[in-house]
Design a protein around this motif. Structure first.
Motif, PDB file in Angstrom:
ATOM      1  N   ASP A  80       0.324  -1.424  -0.027  1.00 43.31           N
ATOM      2  CA  ASP A  80      -0.112   0.324   0.055  1.00 43.31           C
ATOM      3  C   ASP A  80       0.601   1.684   0.128  1.00 43.31           C
ATOM      4  O   ASP A  80       0.337   2.506  -0.425  1.00 43.31           O
ATOM      5  CB  ASP A  80      -0.576   0.568   1.141  1.00 43.31           C
ATOM      6  CG  ASP A  80      -2.275  -1.321   1.362  1.00 43.31           C
ATOM      7  OD1 ASP A  80      -2.242  -1.779   0.055  1.00 43.31           O
ATOM      8  OD2 ASP A  80      -2.095  -1.967   2.259  1.00 43.31           O
ATOM      9  N   ASN A  81       2.099   1.321   0.730  1.00 46.79           N
ATOM     10  CA  ASN A  81       3.207   2.526   0.777  1.00 46.79           C
ATOM     11  C   ASN A  81       4.184   2.067   0.085  1.00 46.79           C
ATOM     12  O   ASN A  81       5.417   1.920   1.568  1.00 46.79           O
ATOM     13  CB  ASN A  81       2.672   2.350   2.539  1.00 46.79           C
ATOM     14  CG  ASN A  81       3.437   3.646   2.180  1.00 46.79           C
ATOM     15  OD1 ASN A  81       4.477   4.824   1.506  1.00 46.79           O
ATOM     16  ND2 ASN A  81       3.436   4.318   3.694  1.00 46.79           N
ATOM     17  N   SER A  83       7.032   3.321  -0.116  1.00 52.01           N
ATOM     18  CA  SER A  83       7.477   4.426  -0.136  1.00 52.01           C
ATOM     19  C   SER A  83       8.855   3.726   1.391  1.00 52.01           C
ATOM     20  O   SER A  83       9.583   4.335   2.130  1.00 52.01           O
ATOM     21  CB  SER A  83       7.339   5.773   0.053  1.00 52.01           C
ATOM     22  OG  SER A  83       6.176   6.340   1.649  1.00 52.01           O
ATOM     23  N   LEU A  84       7.934   3.077   1.757  1.00 59.96           N
ATOM     24  CA  LEU A  84       8.138   2.738   3.643  1.00 59.96           C
ATOM     25  C   LEU A  84       9.633   1.755   3.016  1.00 59.96           C
ATOM     26  O   LEU A  84      10.796   1.908   3.898  1.00 59.96           O
ATOM     27  CB  LEU A  84       7.480   1.245   3.923  1.00 59.96           C
ATOM     28  CG  LEU A  84       6.005   1.980   4.655  1.00 59.96           C
ATOM     29  CD1 LEU A  84       5.313   0.528   5.226  1.00 59.96           C
ATOM     30  CD2 LEU A  84       6.049   3.024   5.900  1.00 59.96           C
TER      31      LEU A  84
END
Length: 122
Positions: A80-81, A83-84
């Motif tokens: 979902d993200n 960039s983590l």
């Protein structure tokens, strides 16, 4: 125990299960991660098989299985993200967990100081 591969993955052992992600060096080289393709839970891989893909604004790179085993969990938050993988590659940016089928394969992986030297020369 934290170990590293020459393909810039890290593996953190916890009993017979290990968490896998990409190293700080890998995410630095890739730049901003925009997509991750994670393996399916229940998939079995041999050591060095391609287990996923990470895509950035600069390039796409395969994520290799550092050790043979079965995927038991994937990081849905990373899906979902993505960039983590940049902001916390050794923590919240982990990719998947694997149940080890051959712990002796860990012996061939790099420890932190050996990986640091390898990454510096890469």
């Amino acid at each position: 125990m934290l170990k590293y591969t020459e393909d810039h993955e890290w593996i953190q052992l916890d009993g017979d299960t290990a968490t896998v992600g990409i190293t700080t060096h890998a995410q630095d080289a890739l730049g901003d991660v925009v997509f991750v393709d994670l393996p399916a839970v229940g998939s079995t891989f041999a050591q060095k098989d391609v287990a996923g893909v990470v895509e950035s604004v600069k390039a796409a790179a395969d994520v290799f299985m550092p050790i043979s085993g079965e995927v038991t969990e994937v990081n849905e938050a990373l899906r979902d993200n993505p960039s983590l993988a940049n902001s916390d590659p050794l923590g919240a940016g982990w990719f998947f967990k694997v149940k080890l089928s051959d712990k002796s394969q860990l012996d061939a992986l790099l420890d932190e100081s050996a990986y640091a030297q390898f990454a510096k020369d890469a």
